[in-house]
Design a protein around this motif. Structure first.
Motif, PDB file in Angstrom:
ATOM      1  N   ASN A  44       0.774  -1.331  -0.031  1.00  0.00           N
ATOM      2  CA  ASN A  44      -0.010   0.092   0.053  1.00  0.00           C
ATOM      3  C   ASN A  44       0.836   1.127  -0.102  1.00  0.00           C
ATOM      4  O   ASN A  44       0.321   2.311  -0.012  1.00  0.00           O
ATOM      5  N   GLY A  45       2.146   1.067  -0.151  1.00  0.00           N
ATOM      6  CA  GLY A  45       3.189   2.220  -0.227  1.00  0.00           C
ATOM      7  C   GLY A  45       3.116   3.353   1.116  1.00  0.00           C
ATOM      8  O   GLY A  45       3.544   4.324   1.255  1.00  0.00           O
ATOM      9  N   THR A  46       2.865   2.685   2.265  1.00  0.00           N
ATOM     10  CA  THR A  46       3.071   3.368   3.586  1.00  0.00           C
ATOM     11  C   THR A  46       4.399   2.897   4.199  1.00  0.00           C
ATOM     12  O   THR A  46       4.971   2.053   3.812  1.00  0.00           O
ATOM     13  N   GLU A  47       4.500   3.630   5.241  1.00  0.00           N
ATOM     14  CA  GLU A  47       5.949   3.426   6.009  1.00  0.00           C
ATOM     15  C   GLU A  47       6.120   1.967   6.528  1.00  0.00           C
ATOM     16  O   GLU A  47       5.116   1.699   7.343  1.00  0.00           O
ATOM     17  N   VAL A  48       7.201   1.274   6.112  1.00  0.00           N
ATOM     18  CA  VAL A  48       7.402  -0.167   6.576  1.00  0.00           C
ATOM     19  C   VAL A  48       8.088   0.115   8.160  1.00  0.00           C
ATOM     20  O   VAL A  48       9.023   0.785   8.166  1.00  0.00           O
ATOM     21  N   GLY A  49       7.430  -0.631   9.123  1.00  0.00           N
ATOM     22  CA  GLY A  49       7.841  -0.278  10.499  1.00  0.00           C
ATOM     23  C   GLY A  49       8.897  -1.272  10.909  1.00  0.00           C
ATOM     24  O   GLY A  49       9.287  -2.410   9.975  1.00  0.00           O
ATOM     25  N   VAL A  50       8.928  -1.691  12.095  1.00  0.00           N
ATOM     26  CA  VAL A  50       9.748  -2.841  12.559  1.00  0.00           C
ATOM     27  C   VAL A  50       9.046  -4.241  12.525  1.00  0.00           C
ATOM     28  O   VAL A  50       9.612  -5.114  12.628  1.00  0.00           O
ATOM     29  N   GLU A  51       7.871  -4.227  11.850  1.00  0.00           N
ATOM     30  CA  GLU A  51       7.225  -5.422  11.598  1.00  0.00           C
ATOM     31  C   GLU A  51       7.952  -6.445  10.743  1.00  0.00           C
ATOM     32  O   GLU A  51       7.800  -7.408  10.528  1.00  0.00           O
ATOM     33  N   ALA A  52       8.605  -5.515   9.415  1.00  0.00           N
ATOM     34  CA  ALA A  52       9.321  -6.368   8.622  1.00  0.00           C
ATOM     35  C   ALA A  52      10.561  -7.106   9.259  1.00  0.00           C
ATOM     36  O   ALA A  52      10.520  -8.173   8.816  1.00  0.00           O
ATOM     37  N   LEU A  53      11.210  -6.395   9.982  1.00  0.00           N
ATOM     38  CA  LEU A  53      12.212  -7.074  10.929  1.00  0.00           C
ATOM     39  C   LEU A  53      11.718  -8.011  11.866  1.00  0.00           C
ATOM     40  O   LEU A  53      12.583  -9.210  12.015  1.00  0.00           O
ATOM     41  N   ALA A  54      10.514  -7.924  12.465  1.00  0.00           N
ATOM     42  CA  ALA A  54      10.077  -8.704  13.252  1.00  0.00           C
ATOM     43  C   ALA A  54       9.829 -10.288  12.636  1.00  0.00           C
ATOM     44  O   ALA A  54      10.123 -11.170  12.882  1.00  0.00           O
ATOM     45  N   SER A  55       9.233 -10.018  11.240  1.00  0.00           N
ATOM     46  CA  SER A  55       8.979 -10.973  10.402  1.00  0.00           C
ATOM     47  C   SER A  55      10.260 -11.736   9.999  1.00  0.00           C
ATOM     48  O   SER A  55      10.207 -13.098  10.090  1.00  0.00           O
ATOM     49  N   LEU A  56      11.430 -11.301   9.626  1.00  0.00           N
ATOM     50  CA  LEU A  56      12.442 -11.787   9.237  1.00  0.00           C
ATOM     51  C   LEU A  56      13.135 -12.671  10.668  1.00  0.00           C
ATOM     52  O   LEU A  56      13.516 -13.600  10.539  1.00  0.00           O
ATOM     53  N   GLY A  57      13.052 -11.915  11.831  1.00  0.00           N
ATOM     54  CA  GLY A  57      13.217 -12.406  12.885  1.00  0.00           C
ATOM     55  C   GLY A  57      12.574 -14.081  13.300  1.00  0.00           C
ATOM     56  O   GLY A  57      13.278 -14.976  13.866  1.00  0.00           O
TER      57      GLY A  57
END
Length: 280
Positions: free
Chosen positions: A246-259
């Motif tokens: 959706n083109g919004t700001e990517v938060g820490v959730e992306a890093l959490a998913s990789l973790g």
């Protein structure tokens, strides 16, 4: 003289064979990437002989997308057009994660047929058959992702993140799906039937998928359910995928998913290899 020639003939033949074998260098042993890729290709070739395996990555994602979009669209957002921007990334995650459980049942079938006993005896990187199978499944997941995205676009979804945003979201989803597959791989080594694996996998996935932010904003949920949604790894994945697409700001959730992905591979990958080495 005839007797002497016949007696020496096997010796001459043995020497000739030895000279041929020693005249060239031994083929180089394949590395881990090569053997894993070969087993991944084997997993894809099975679809050629059993095309029904494509059912879960074609019909199922389309059915899930249409069902949940038109079922909840009018009730939650007032119309499908207003709801599709929210539901599209979520239903994409749901469709792909649901079909990961077929990984375990497929592996259990191969084990029952005895083919993995042969794989264990080969002079290759030991995890190659398992890693290759998961890589082959990643291709199937990619097909499901693209098909689901195409259906959402046909309904009216217009992702603000563009092609790159959609590609980034699908990439993160495939990483998580690959990691989740190690759970079902481990189950296939400890449970005895494909049906038992499917049952346990379905029971595990239900609270992860439906107790998340895939369909609605968690703010409308009761407090105890919000607490579960906040710690649910699928919620982090959906939030990150939704931000990318959706083109919004990517938060820490992306890093959490990789973790979470790394933790799943570390824990269940290790358990799988422990059980794979000693199947008794």
């Amino acid at each position: 003289m005839t007797t002497s020639t016949r007696a020496e003939s096997p010796v001459a033949q043995a020497e000739a064979i030895a000279s041929v074998l020693t005249s060239s260098s031994r083929p180089r042993r394949p590395n881990a990437l090569q053997t894993s890729t070969i087993f991944g290709w084997r997993a894809l070739l099975k679809i050629k002989h059993v095309p029904e395996q494509l059912f879960d990555v074609t019909v199922f994602p389309v059915m899930m997308t249409l069902l949940f979009t038109y079922l909840f669209g009018g009730a939650i957002a007032g119309s499908v057009t207003d709801y599709i921007a929210y539901i599209a990334p979520g239903v994409l995650v749901q469709s792909v994660l649901f079909i990961t459980m077929y990984t375990g049942s497929t592996l259990r079938t191969d084990i029952d047929r005895g083919v993995f006993d042969r794989f264990r005896s080969l002079p290759i990187w030991r995890p190659s058959p398992l890693v290759g199978m998961l890589l082959g499944d990643a291709v199937r997941f990619l097909v499901a992702s693209l098909l689901t995205a195409a259906v959402c676009l046909a309904i009216g979804w217009r992702p603000e993140g563009g092609v790159l945003g959609v590609a980034a979201g699908i990439g993160l989803l495939l990483i998580f799906a690959f990691s989740l597959g190690w759970i079902w791989t481990f189950l296939s080594l400890i449970l005895r039937t494909p049906g038992a694996i499917m049952g346990v996998a379905g029971f595990t996935l239900m609270p992860l998928l439906f107790g998340s932010n895939i369909f609605v904003d968690p703010a409308t949920m009761p407090g105890w359910l919000q607490a579960w949604v906040e710690v649910n790894p699928v919620s982090d994945l959906v939030t990150a995928v939704r931000a990318f697409m959706n083109g919004t700001e990517v938060g820490v959730e992306a890093l959490a998913s990789l973790g979470w992905s790394a933790a799943l591979v570390l824990v269940f990958g290790s358990l799988t290899m422990w059980r794979y080495r000693d199947p008794r």
